[in-house]
Design an enzyme around this catalytic site. Sequence first.
Site, PDB file in Angstrom:
ATOM      1  N   ASP A 103      17.189  42.581 114.870  1.00 47.70           N
ATOM      2  CA  ASP A 103      16.512  43.868 115.004  1.00 47.70           C
ATOM      3  C   ASP A 103      15.733  44.155 113.723  1.00 47.70           C
ATOM      4  OD1 ASP A 103      15.818  46.600 115.240  1.00 47.70           O
ATOM      5  OD2 ASP A 103      17.591  47.008 116.464  1.00 47.70           O
ATOM      6  N   TYR A 139      14.460  34.854 123.156  1.00 52.94           N
ATOM      7  CA  TYR A 139      13.399  35.717 122.641  1.00 52.94           C
ATOM      8  C   TYR A 139      12.229  34.900 122.107  1.00 52.94           C
ATOM      9  CZ  TYR A 139      15.962  40.159 122.872  1.00 52.94           C
ATOM     10  OH  TYR A 139      16.608  41.290 123.299  1.00 52.94           O
TER      11      TYR A 139
END
Length: 212
Positions: free
Chosen positions: A118, A193
Amino acid sequence: MRLRNKPWAKDKLDQYPQYVISGPELLKGKWNGVFDKVQPIHIEIGTGRGRFVTEMAKANPEINYLGIEVQQSVIVTALDRLIEAELPNIKLLNVNAGDVTEFFEKGEVERIYLNFSDPWPKSRHAKRRLTYKTFLKQYEEILINQGEIHFKTDNQGLFEYSLKSFSEYGLLLQYVSLDLHNSNFEGNIMTEYEEKFSKKGHRIFRSEVKYR
């Protein structure tokens, strides 16, 4: 991205103690006893759905891997991968890795992977970034001498911040790529991702740093 809740995930994780380690704080200093063979231990913090750590374990049977992920609805997919692969050199930890020194002694870990963490883009949230100095201090406390961090992201701001953080902490930069998929780097294993972002045309940034 919104996470779809899977209320049955906890029960499934509990059904596979051979893959999902409960009470990891009780194994501090004893991790080699969890695996079939005494081998170097690499950990991935934020393992997500487990593609990276599983493929790494397949490619490197001489290394033991631990995938750490706090979200039960995510790590249950990693568990499915392990059940299918039946690999002896990988385990999962469904815990918050906010302080890894709770789970590992000094020198228990040889390498840490941080993949697509993140970015916490707001300045006031910098302390939450996994490459912030307090996290780097924790990593130093569990790694072997001259242990390594391998870091990948598609977020240029986070990458630039992380390189600065690594440098200010005194880490030795061993490798850096500003466009991994158009570099000569060999043996890259993509995360979910990474595949998604690269298909959208995002550059992938990668670095390797070592403690002195």
